[in-house]
Design a protein around this motif. Sequence first.
Motif, PDB file in Angstrom:
ATOM      1  N   ASN A  95       0.849  -1.164   0.000  1.00  0.00           N
ATOM      2  CA  ASN A  95       0.000   0.000   0.000  1.00  0.00           C
ATOM      3  C   ASN A  95       0.896   1.229   0.000  1.00  0.00           C
ATOM      4  O   ASN A  95       1.574   1.505   0.985  1.00  0.00           O
ATOM      5  CB  ASN A  95      -0.907  -0.031   1.241  1.00  0.00           C
ATOM      6  N   GLU A  96       0.875   1.943  -1.092  1.00  0.00           N
ATOM      7  CA  GLU A  96       1.732   3.126  -1.214  1.00  0.00           C
ATOM      8  C   GLU A  96       1.359   4.185  -0.178  1.00  0.00           C
ATOM      9  O   GLU A  96       2.228   4.886   0.343  1.00  0.00           O
ATOM     10  CB  GLU A  96       1.627   3.694  -2.628  1.00  0.00           C
ATOM     11  N   ILE A  97       0.083   4.277   0.136  1.00  0.00           N
ATOM     12  CA  ILE A  97      -0.339   5.284   1.126  1.00  0.00           C
ATOM     13  C   ILE A  97       0.275   4.956   2.484  1.00  0.00           C
ATOM     14  O   ILE A  97       0.842   5.831   3.151  1.00  0.00           O
ATOM     15  CB  ILE A  97      -1.878   5.363   1.218  1.00  0.00           C
ATOM     16  N   LYS A 100       3.952   5.743   2.512  1.00  0.00           N
ATOM     17  CA  LYS A 100       4.225   7.180   2.632  1.00  0.00           C
ATOM     18  C   LYS A 100       3.976   7.686   4.048  1.00  0.00           C
ATOM     19  O   LYS A 100       4.680   8.586   4.522  1.00  0.00           O
ATOM     20  CB  LYS A 100       3.397   7.960   1.613  1.00  0.00           C
ATOM     21  N   VAL A 101       2.992   7.115   4.743  1.00  0.00           N
ATOM     22  CA  VAL A 101       2.753   7.506   6.138  1.00  0.00           C
ATOM     23  C   VAL A 101       3.965   7.142   6.985  1.00  0.00           C
ATOM     24  O   VAL A 101       4.469   7.967   7.757  1.00  0.00           O
ATOM     25  CB  VAL A 101       1.457   6.849   6.687  1.00  0.00           C
ATOM     26  N   HIS A 114      -0.456  14.263   5.195  1.00  0.00           N
ATOM     27  CA  HIS A 114      -0.485  13.391   4.020  1.00  0.00           C
ATOM     28  C   HIS A 114      -1.812  12.635   3.964  1.00  0.00           C
ATOM     29  O   HIS A 114      -2.431  12.540   2.896  1.00  0.00           O
ATOM     30  CB  HIS A 114       0.678  12.391   4.032  1.00  0.00           C
ATOM     31  N   LEU A 115      -2.262  12.107   5.077  1.00  0.00           N
ATOM     32  CA  LEU A 115      -3.550  11.397   5.107  1.00  0.00           C
ATOM     33  C   LEU A 115      -4.701  12.326   4.730  1.00  0.00           C
ATOM     34  O   LEU A 115      -5.601  11.923   3.990  1.00  0.00           O
ATOM     35  CB  LEU A 115      -3.787  10.768   6.484  1.00  0.00           C
ATOM     36  N   GLN A 118      -4.462  12.930   0.977  1.00  0.00           N
ATOM     37  CA  GLN A 118      -4.836  11.704   0.264  1.00  0.00           C
ATOM     38  C   GLN A 118      -6.344  11.495   0.331  1.00  0.00           C
ATOM     39  O   GLN A 118      -6.975  11.106  -0.651  1.00  0.00           O
ATOM     40  CB  GLN A 118      -4.104  10.503   0.868  1.00  0.00           C
ATOM     41  N   ARG A 119      -6.917  11.771   1.480  1.00  0.00           N
ATOM     42  CA  ARG A 119      -8.368  11.647   1.642  1.00  0.00           C
ATOM     43  C   ARG A 119      -9.088  12.592   0.671  1.00  0.00           C
ATOM     44  O   ARG A 119     -10.058  12.200   0.028  1.00  0.00           O
ATOM     45  CB  ARG A 119      -8.768  11.956   3.091  1.00  0.00           C
ATOM     46  N   HIS A 122      -8.930  11.136  -2.787  1.00  0.00           N
ATOM     47  CA  HIS A 122      -9.859  10.006  -2.909  1.00  0.00           C
ATOM     48  C   HIS A 122     -11.305  10.503  -3.043  1.00  0.00           C
ATOM     49  O   HIS A 122     -12.069   9.992  -3.854  1.00  0.00           O
ATOM     50  CB  HIS A 122      -9.740   9.080  -1.692  1.00  0.00           C
ATOM     51  N   ASP A 156     -10.217   2.250   1.149  1.00  0.00           N
ATOM     52  CA  ASP A 156      -9.039   3.077   1.434  1.00  0.00           C
ATOM     53  C   ASP A 156      -9.381   4.193   2.413  1.00  0.00           C
ATOM     54  O   ASP A 156      -8.620   4.475   3.344  1.00  0.00           O
ATOM     55  CB  ASP A 156      -8.485   3.713   0.155  1.00  0.00           C
ATOM     56  N   MET A 160      -7.778   4.910   6.000  1.00  0.00           N
ATOM     57  CA  MET A 160      -7.147   6.190   6.348  1.00  0.00           C
ATOM     58  C   MET A 160      -7.705   6.746   7.660  1.00  0.00           C
ATOM     59  O   MET A 160      -6.959   7.270   8.495  1.00  0.00           O
ATOM     60  CB  MET A 160      -7.329   7.211   5.224  1.00  0.00           C
TER      61      MET A 160
END
Length: 177
Positions: A95-97, A100-101, A114-115, A118-119, A122, A156, A160
């Motif tokens: 999971n790239e996310i 990255k976290v 970042h989350l 990303q949210r 999405h 996802d 998150m």
Amino acid sequence: MSTRHILLGLLGTGSSHGYDLKRRHDERFPQARPLAYGQVYTTLQRLVRDDLAEVDGTDSDGGPERTLYRATEAGRRELARWVGEVTPPAPFVTNEIFTKVVVSILASADPAGHLRDQRAAHMARMRELTAVKTAPDADLSTVLSADYALSHLDADLRWMTTTATRLASLTAEVDTA
């Protein structure tokens, strides 16, 4: 995704030339990455080489001459075998996310930010897919494809949210490792 099997499936409806196969692929799988013409013709050449398809003449339709292809009996058997296989769940979850976290924590960056970002990305994609599937001219293939993508994006998002609530614990764990 197996381009060779998709093309064999499309050839199952009868002889076709590469241009028509590419067009039908893009219509049938509207949310997938469109096939490049070069990929279609390269795959057709390999299918012929492997005796899974054969040249079925040429067709000009008033334009340039185009080679027609059809599936062979071996191609139909190969397609039936492939369709009958159960697709195994992925043996490793990458999971790239998540990566990255963790890297954000290691680099003293902002994993929570970042989350959040990303949210937002999405959510924007979910709005796009919802518009696509609710369009008045959306066919069932488009709706089902969008539903599939929306389900994954929703999973996802739930992940998150859970990760954001556990970020302090994750940071402590990563910092002590």
